[in-house]
Every structure is written in structure tokens, then in C-alpha cells.
Design a protein around this motif. Structure first.
Motif, PDB file in Angstrom:
ATOM      1  N   LYS A  82       0.849  -1.193  -0.078  1.00  0.00           N
ATOM      2  CA  LYS A  82       0.004   0.055  -0.174  1.00  0.00           C
ATOM      3  C   LYS A  82       0.920   1.300   0.024  1.00  0.00           C
ATOM      4  O   LYS A  82       1.786   1.385   0.810  1.00  0.00           O
ATOM      5  N   PRO A  83       0.639   2.166  -0.922  1.00  0.00           N
ATOM      6  CA  PRO A  83       1.589   3.509  -1.024  1.00  0.00           C
ATOM      7  C   PRO A  83       1.426   4.166   0.352  1.00  0.00           C
ATOM      8  O   PRO A  83       2.201   4.965   0.599  1.00  0.00           O
ATOM      9  N   GLY A  84       0.114   4.214   0.874  1.00  0.00           N
ATOM     10  CA  GLY A  84       0.066   5.431   1.968  1.00  0.00           C
ATOM     11  C   GLY A  84       0.771   5.047   3.077  1.00  0.00           C
ATOM     12  O   GLY A  84       1.311   4.096   3.659  1.00  0.00           O
ATOM     13  N   ASP A  85       0.809   6.257   4.270  1.00  0.00           N
ATOM     14  CA  ASP A  85       1.710   6.200   5.611  1.00  0.00           C
ATOM     15  C   ASP A  85       0.758   5.730   6.574  1.00  0.00           C
ATOM     16  O   ASP A  85       1.156   5.989   7.650  1.00  0.00           O
ATOM     17  N   GLY A  86      -0.551   5.685   6.237  1.00  0.00           N
ATOM     18  CA  GLY A  86      -1.624   5.725   7.396  1.00  0.00           C
ATOM     19  C   GLY A  86      -2.292   6.798   7.767  1.00  0.00           C
ATOM     20  O   GLY A  86      -3.253   6.748   8.312  1.00  0.00           O
ATOM     21  N   GLN A  87      -1.814   7.918   7.349  1.00  0.00           N
ATOM     22  CA  GLN A  87      -2.286   9.144   7.821  1.00  0.00           C
ATOM     23  C   GLN A  87      -2.804   9.726   6.483  1.00  0.00           C
ATOM     24  O   GLN A  87      -2.667   9.592   5.403  1.00  0.00           O
ATOM     25  N   GLN A 110     -14.265   4.516  -0.788  1.00  0.00           N
ATOM     26  CA  GLN A 110     -13.889   3.775   0.626  1.00  0.00           C
ATOM     27  C   GLN A 110     -12.904   2.467   0.147  1.00  0.00           C
ATOM     28  O   GLN A 110     -12.063   2.367   0.834  1.00  0.00           O
ATOM     29  N   ALA A 111     -13.287   1.897  -0.917  1.00  0.00           N
ATOM     30  CA  ALA A 111     -12.297   1.022  -1.244  1.00  0.00           C
ATOM     31  C   ALA A 111     -11.160   1.490  -1.603  1.00  0.00           C
ATOM     32  O   ALA A 111      -9.940   0.951  -1.378  1.00  0.00           O
ATOM     33  N   LEU A 112     -11.065   2.472  -2.283  1.00  0.00           N
ATOM     34  CA  LEU A 112      -9.872   3.163  -2.693  1.00  0.00           C
ATOM     35  C   LEU A 112      -8.962   3.530  -1.514  1.00  0.00           C
ATOM     36  O   LEU A 112      -7.653   3.198  -1.487  1.00  0.00           O
ATOM     37  N   ASN A 113      -9.539   4.159  -0.507  1.00  0.00           N
ATOM     38  CA  ASN A 113      -8.648   4.239   0.886  1.00  0.00           C
ATOM     39  C   ASN A 113      -8.026   3.235   1.265  1.00  0.00           C
ATOM     40  O   ASN A 113      -7.081   3.077   1.786  1.00  0.00           O
ATOM     41  N   GLU A 119      -6.418   7.525   3.940  1.00  0.00           N
ATOM     42  CA  GLU A 119      -7.457   8.165   3.580  1.00  0.00           C
ATOM     43  C   GLU A 119      -7.330   9.224   2.726  1.00  0.00           C
ATOM     44  O   GLU A 119      -6.709  10.242   2.863  1.00  0.00           O
ATOM     45  N   LEU A 120      -7.721   9.290   1.392  1.00  0.00           N
ATOM     46  CA  LEU A 120      -7.519  10.242   0.535  1.00  0.00           C
ATOM     47  C   LEU A 120      -8.638  11.049   0.586  1.00  0.00           C
ATOM     48  O   LEU A 120      -9.931  11.114   0.195  1.00  0.00           O
ATOM     49  N   GLN A 121      -8.208  12.485   1.253  1.00  0.00           N
ATOM     50  CA  GLN A 121      -9.474  13.482   1.371  1.00  0.00           C
ATOM     51  C   GLN A 121      -9.416  14.411   0.084  1.00  0.00           C
ATOM     52  O   GLN A 121      -8.290  15.103  -0.105  1.00  0.00           O
TER      53      GLN A 121
END
Length: 540
Positions: A82-87, A110-113, A119-121
Motif C-alpha cells: 500500500k502506498p500510503g503511510d496511514g495518515q 472507501q475501497a480506494l482508501n 484516507e484520500l481527502q
């Protein structure tokens, strides 16, 4: 010449900022004096490394796009982590369609996040509203982590220097191989991300996919006994328009004056032409008067919708889809969108004309703009450059991968149904997936339409036919401060004159005076700055 959406966005920003805040858009971040052409040319651009994990049915070239007759049966999952860092990661963008349901009501989002691991805001606005929103956020210093920046943003070097991360060490040369799908974006597209002697963004590539041709409703022409039309000169092009016009049946040949097509028939340059280090604007070309005369002739003959000069582009698209217009000058992206928007059933079919020479022979189609936008990262973001680049890399996974299938079509059952191996979107899918993530990053377009292999075959064939004749804008990759500040307003003025001439409200001879005004009001300075930039880079 027609003002693109990107030109409109960029040119409107300064005025919008003044209106919204009372101050210029880039107060405090004026164009950086170190944004020299020589410094930019010295930047080592990212190494292109073509992704070999998916084999196209219709292989492309450096110009022609890859084509696919169906979606691969077992899409490869190309990214393990997963590319994100959890934030949460914040992003601001325009979107071309209706505003979709918010995150709490949007199962795709939601599935994307979940897939991203953050979470992509997303703060989004329609194409029409984005200039004001962009300007207000810039002027207020309230920037997201990830920012969609239109390519014609006023004084973009200063903005990037003041607000964006310098990504050079992460992307220059072979360093980009850490991000294999960003490396899969051809080097040419990265030229539009270099300012102030550094790489300041990630490209959202377009190029060939934005190349525009005369599109036509093949089903409507076939009903009139016309199959595979191929006019050999302007007169045949004009005669075809008269043949398919039936005003009493509320059907016209064209959505608007096909002035761009006529200019391409006459060999008029694509925005700017360079020859021997000297730059010439398309406005100055000697064939402009002949093009305008030909356009007036079409208006006078009544072959375009009577509201062509007053209604918006969205209305013209509705005319084409609804069958009240047979031809529209638009891009390969629009070609696919017409299928998405069609309500005409299985009979609906689109084709494209090649551009003939005005008096015969071959015309000179214009290559589409290289970039849709560049994506920059806020230099004050709490996320690392590596995290944001991994996000962009994930968004650039190409056609045929599992990531692309999800990104473009969503979740099977909820957003699409499989027809063989092809994902067929439903209404929920179209609405929920339209959240603008394609403007974070994207792969080059693949020629494909789910369930209709003939679409990609037609598109690949016409691209192959025109590839060697495409005319490029010589100003791409060169920066002119005057062009940045004045291009939109000056182009609007000359476009207004063009409209008056085409409608017969002003004589064609007025064009020359209009061009002289354009030159004295900034056109000549743009030319000088482009020539200097070209000289400083030795034409690189």
C-alpha cells in the motif's frame, strides 16, 4: 484559435484571485529569476522504462497509442504494498463530470482508501468552478498535500518555487526507477514539470490522446448511404457537410465551425512554429485569411447548428450524441466519452476523418497538448516525498493491471459487470468513480472501449495514418513570462474577432489589424522570450 480548457483555467486564475482576495494570485511568489532556460535544460529528465507486463493487441509506437481489443483475462497485480503511510492525504482537483457522492456514501472511494493505506481527502470542483477555488486556496496559503496545477497557471515557476517540493533527487535519471509506473511515462512529458532548474511535479500525460480530428456519427452517415467518408480536399469536405445537413429535420453537419480542421488543411502551425531559431505564431500565418474565408463560407451555407456561436461546449456534445449534429472536432478522449454518454443504443458508432490538404494531398493534423496538468506536492506537507510519489506511482499503473481496472472501473458487481473479460460500467460505477484521481497521476491513454473492439481498431488505424504528419507546438517545454501572464486575455480578444469574422459581422481583412494589435500587446514579446529560451537550450 480555440481556447482549450487548460488555457481557460490558467488565464482566469489571476483575475479570479483578484476578485476573491483583492490581491494578485502570486503575491509573494513572483516568477523566480533562476527559472532560466539553460538551468532547466541542464536538468536530467527521468529515465523512460517501458512497462512490459502487459502486451497490447494493437502495439503502438512512440506516438501511436497501444490498443486493446479486450481487457486482459487475468490482470496482473503490479504493486504489492500500500502506498500510503496511514495518515490522511489531502488533494485538490477539478473534475469533468457531476460532483460524486461524498466519501461516507461512496463505496468506490472507501475501497480506494483501503487499497491506498491512507484516507484520500479530496476537495473537488467542477471545471467551471476550479479557477476560483484554485486561486482562493493559493492566495490564502491553504494548500493540500497534493495539488492539481493547470499547465497555464500564471507565473507557474514562482508558485512552484514558493509552494512545492523539489522532486529532482527522487525522479532525475535512473532515480525514478524506484517508481516503475512513473518511469513508464515517456520522458517527453516530464519537460512540462521542469522549472527553476528542478523537477517540481508529476505529469498527467495526454499528447496523442488529446489530438483532435473531425469526429463523425458513422451510424447516421451510414443511414444516408455514406460509408467511410474520406474527402480529398476542402471542396469535398464542404460538399459532404451540405449533403448531410437537413435543417427541416433538425439536423446539421457541424456542431461549430470546423476552423481548426480548415487550418490544418492549410498547413497553419500548431500554436507556435520554430524555424532556424525564429518563432512564428499561428495567428501570423499567411493562410489565415483563406481559412477564415472558408469558415465563413460554411457558416453562410447553414451547415452548422444555428446556436453554434452562443451555446457552450456541453451543448455541442449533446447535439452530437443526440444526432442533431453529425460532425464534431474533438479528441480521442472525447471519442470514448461519446460512447460513455450515448443513449442511442448499440447502433451508435463514431469515426474520424483524416485531414486532407486544402487543395488535395495530405493535411497537417496538430498533436494534442502534452499534459492535462502537472501534480505538485506541498513543500509543507507532513508526508514524505517518497509517500506522495508512491501514491502517484500507484495512480499511474497502466492498462491491463489490476490496479488500473479498479482505478477506472471500481469494484465488480457494485460498479461494473464483466462481459467476458471486459468491465461494463453501470450508472453507479460512472458516478462513484468520478472523484478525479486521474489528475494525481495517470498512465498514457490506452485505446480501448469495453465490449466494442472496433472502437480501438478504428482509433489505432487513424492514429497510425496521421502519426508521421503530426505538427507539434514548438513552445512546449519553453517558458515565457509574458505568455504566462497575457496569453489567455490576448487569445480571447483574437478569438472574439475570429467569431465576428466567421459570422460575417466583420470583414476578413480585419484579421490583419487584429494580429498587429496582438503583436504590440504582448505577442512580439512572447516571441522574443521563446526565441531566447530556445537559444539558451540550444534547441534541446
Amino acid at each position: 484559435m480555440p481556447v482549450s480548457r487548460r488555457t481557460f483555467l490558467g488565464g482566469s486564475l489571476a483575475a479570479a484571485a483578484v476578485a476573491a482576495t483583492g490581491t494578485p494570485l502570486l503575491a509573494g511568489c513572483a516568477s523566480d529569476k533562476k527559472n532560466s532556460a539553460a538551468a532547466n535544460a541542464a536538468v536530467k529528465l527521468p529515465t523512460y522504462q517501458r512497462y512490459a507486463g502487459v502486451k497490447p493487441d494493437l502495439p503502438g509506437t512512440d506516438v501511436v497509442l497501444d490498443g486493446f481489443l479486450k481487457y486482459p483475462a487475468n490482470p496482473v497485480k503490479a504493486i504489492a504494498d500500500k502506498p500510503g503511510d496511514g495518515q490522511p492525504i489531502t488533494f485538490m482537483t477539478n473534475i469533468p463530470g457531476a460532483i460524486p457522492p461524498g466519501m461516507e456514501r461512496n463505496q468506490f472511494w472507501q475501497a480506494l482508501n483501503e487499497r491506498l493505506g491512507s484516507e484520500l481527502q479530496i476537495s473537488m470542483a467542477s471545471n467551471d468552478e476550479y479557477p476560483n477555488k484554485f486561486a482562493t486556496r493559493i492566495a490564502g496559503g491553504d494548500l493540500p498535500d497534493v495539488l492539481n496545477i493547470p499547465t497555464n497557471t500564471v507565473q507557474i515557476p514562482g508558485l512552484l518555487k514558493a509552494k512545492a517540493m523539489d522532486l529532482t533527487e527522487h525522479l532525475s535519471g535512473d532515480a525514478i526507477k524506484k517508481y516503475p509506473f512513473l518511469a513508464n511515462i515517456p520522458t517527453e512529458y516530464w519537460k512540462g514539470c521542469v522549472f527553476n532548474g528542478a523537477i517540481y511535479g508529476v505529469p498527467v500525460p495526454r499528447g496523442m490522446s488529446r489530438t483532435s480530428l473531425p469526429l463523425y456519427r458513422a451510424d447516421l452517415l451510414a443511414a444516408q448511404g455514406i460509408k467511410d467518408p474520406a474527402p480529398k480536399n476542402f471542396q469535398e469536405f464542404f460538399d459532404l457537410a451540405k449533403e448531410v445537413t437537413a435543417a427541416k429535420q433538425n439536423r446539421w453537419a457541424w456542431t461549430k465551425v470546423p476552423i481548426a480542421t480548415i487550418r490544418q488543411m492549410l498547413g497553419i502551425p500548431n500554436v507556435w512554429k520554430e524555424e532556424g531559431g525564429k518563432f512564428t505564431s499561428a495567428f501570423e500565418h499567411e493562410a489565415q485569411l483563406e481559412a477564415l474565408e472558408a469558415g465563413r463560407k460554411m457558416v453562410a451555407a447553414g451547415v452548422l447548428n444555428p446556436d453554434a456561436f452562443t451555446d457552450k461546449a456541453s451543448a455541442r456534445k449533446q447535439w452530437f450524441n443526440g444526432g442533431s449534429a453529425v460532425f464534431d472536432h474533438d479528441s480521442f478522449v472525447a471519442w470514448n466519452q461519446y460512447y460513455a454518454d450515448s443513449t442511442a443504443g448499440d447502433a451508435f458508432a463514431v469515426g474520424a476523418l483524416d485531414v486532407p490538404g486544402f487543395d488535395g494531398g495530405a493535411g497537417s493534423p496538430w498533436m494534442g497538448s502534452a499534459l492535462n496538468n502537472l501534480t505538485a506536492f506541498n513543500k509543507d506537507s507532513k508526508h514524505s516525498a517518497e509517500t506522495l510519489l508512491k501514491l502517484a506511482d500507484w495512480m499511474a499503473a497502466p492498462f491491463g493491471t489490476e490496479e488500473y481496472l479498479f482505478r477506472k472501473y471500481g469494484v465488480a458487481g457494485r460498479h461494473y459487470a464483466l462481459q467476458g473479460t471486459d468491465p461494463i460500467p453501470n450508472k453507479t460505477g460512472v458516478v462513484e468513480t468520478g472523484i478525479g484521481v486521474q489528475y494525481i497521476s495517470d498512465s498514457t491513454l490506452a485505446l480501448y472501449w469495453a465490449g466494442k473492439p472496433d472502437v480501438s481498431q478504428k482509433q489505432h488505424a487513424i492514429q497510425t495514418k496521421i502519426a508521421d504528419r503530426l505538427v507539434y507546438d514548438a513552445s512546449y517545454g519553453l517558458y515565457s513570462d509574458t505568455l504566462s501572464k497575457k496569453q489567455a486575455q490576448l487569445t480571447k480578444t483574437i478569438n472574439d474577432l475570429e467569431s465576428q469574422i466567421l459570422q460575417g459581422k466583420k470583414p476578413v481583412s480585419d484579421w490583419k489589424a487584429g494580429v498587429e494589435t496582438w503583436k504590440s500587446s504582448g505577442g512580439d514579446t512572447m516571441r522574443t522570450e521563446l526565441e531566447q529560451a530556445f537559444s539558451d537550450t540550444a534547441g534541446k
